[in-house]
Scaffold this motif. Structure first.
Motif, short mmCIF file in Angstrom:
data_model
loop_
_atom_site.label_atom_id
_atom_site.label_comp_id
_atom_site.label_asym_id
_atom_site.label_seq_id
_atom_site.Cartn_x
_atom_site.Cartn_y
_atom_site.Cartn_z
N UNK A 106 0.77 -1.25 -0.12
CA UNK A 106 0.13 -0.06 0.04
C UNK A 106 0.79 1.18 0.08
N UNK A 107 0.25 2.35 -0.44
CA UNK A 107 0.99 3.75 -0.35
C UNK A 107 1.31 4.05 1.13
N UNK A 108 2.37 4.61 1.18
CA UNK A 108 2.93 5.05 2.41
C UNK A 108 1.68 5.93 3.08
N UNK A 109 1.53 6.07 4.56
CA UNK A 109 0.56 7.12 4.94
C UNK A 109 1.22 8.30 5.38
N UNK A 110 0.69 9.58 5.43
CA UNK A 110 1.26 10.78 5.66
C UNK A 110 1.54 10.86 7.07
N UNK A 111 2.60 11.19 7.44
CA UNK A 111 3.10 11.33 8.91
C UNK A 111 4.11 12.81 9.10
N UNK A 112 3.97 13.39 10.36
CA UNK A 112 4.91 14.31 10.58
C UNK A 112 6.06 14.00 11.36
N UNK A 113 7.30 14.55 10.73
CA UNK A 113 8.64 14.25 11.17
C UNK A 113 8.67 15.09 12.26
N UNK A 114 8.78 14.69 13.59
CA UNK A 114 8.82 15.51 14.92
C UNK A 114 10.71 15.93 14.98
N UNK A 115 10.65 16.93 15.77
CA UNK A 115 12.08 17.25 15.94
C UNK A 115 13.05 16.42 16.45
N UNK A 116 14.18 16.18 16.09
CA UNK A 116 15.07 15.49 16.53
C UNK A 116 15.55 15.43 17.91
N UNK A 117 15.75 14.18 18.58
CA UNK A 117 16.07 14.29 20.06
C UNK A 117 17.34 14.89 20.15
N UNK A 118 17.80 15.21 21.52
CA UNK A 118 19.10 15.65 21.83
C UNK A 118 20.06 14.67 21.59
N UNK A 119 19.81 13.30 21.54
CA UNK A 119 20.84 12.16 21.35
C UNK A 119 21.07 12.13 19.94
N UNK A 120 20.01 12.79 18.91
CA UNK A 120 20.26 12.55 17.59
C UNK A 120 19.51 11.39 17.23
N UNK A 121 20.20 10.65 16.22
CA UNK A 121 19.41 9.45 15.63
C UNK A 121 19.17 9.70 14.22
N UNK A 122 18.59 8.90 13.71
CA UNK A 122 18.33 8.67 12.14
C UNK A 122 16.79 8.61 12.21
N UNK A 123 16.03 9.37 11.45
CA UNK A 123 14.43 9.26 11.08
C UNK A 123 14.32 8.19 10.20
N UNK A 124 13.45 7.15 10.73
CA UNK A 124 12.82 5.91 10.03
C UNK A 124 11.55 6.10 10.07
N UNK A 125 11.14 6.41 8.57
CA UNK A 125 9.80 6.76 8.06
C UNK A 125 9.07 5.51 8.28
#
Length: 214
Positions: free
Chosen positions: A68-87
């Protein structure tokens, strides 16, 4: 004086004679000390429970089932520890699709990349590979090109504004990985989509990933 001394001595001897010669002896009872036994402590053995490993069922389909087509989502601000946004991504269950929302995640190792779930073509049927972290080795040099599997058919949804359709395609990462098609923002309006290809070099063949070129 001497008479008094002899009287005292005689009296003492008579008393001693009565004690020795009497029928009863004075009995001295020596009590033995009470021995208090230390209780034996029996330690209960520690039971280490083996964790139960729940194996995910293998999802197999005789035909390709479009993702299925991916759902729309809001990317939240990155936490202080950083990391990678996984959609967010779709996971396949034996009966249906399950949406897993995106979030910030720390990669498990240095050259890790996140790949959503995809179908693998094995033995004339399709086997679902869940989303996972993998090692980025798409630049691996091989002795000869490895043929890509057939392209999966896709249903192209309606286009959002100011976007371009990026078709589903195979990427070589030590094995073939199917990247589902999606709409992406076009940085350059005149950009064109270039499919991945093998390029021969002095050391062998190297895979050049698909990309936009403008």
């Amino acid at each position: 004086m001497k008479r008094a001394f002899f009287l005292v001595m005689a009296t003492a001897l008579m008393a001693l004679g009565n004690i020795v010669g009497g029928d009863c002896w004075a009995q001295v009872v020596v009590e033995e000390p009470t021995v208090v036994e230390t209780p034996t402590v029996v330690e209960t053995p520690t039971v280490v429970e083996t964790p139960t490993v729940v194996e995910e069922p293998v999802v197999v389909s005789p035909t390709y089932v479009p993702i299925p087509a991916p759902q729309q989502e809001v990317i939240t601000p990155a936490p202080a520890s950083g990391g990678v946004w996984v959609g967010g991504h779709w996971d396949r269950t034996p009966d249906s699709w399950a949406w897993v929302g995106g979030g910030w995640v720390q990669p498990p190792f240095r050259n890790a990349y996140w790949t959503p779930g995809y179908w693998q073509h094995q033995g004339g049927q399709y086997v679902w590979e869940n989303a996972h972290w993998a090692a980025a080795n798409q630049g691996l040099i091989v002795n000869k090109p490895v043929a890509a599997p057939p392209v999966y058919p896709e249903v192209v949804p309606a286009a959002p504004a100011a976007t371009a359709w990026q078709p589903g395609h195979w990427e070589w990462r030590g094995t073939w990985v199917w990247i589902p098609g999606t709409y992406v923002e076009s940085v350059v309006p005149t950009a064109t989509w270039v499919a991945g290809q093998w390029v021969q070099g002095a050391l062998g063949w190297q895979w050049v990933p698909a990309h936009w070129q403008g």
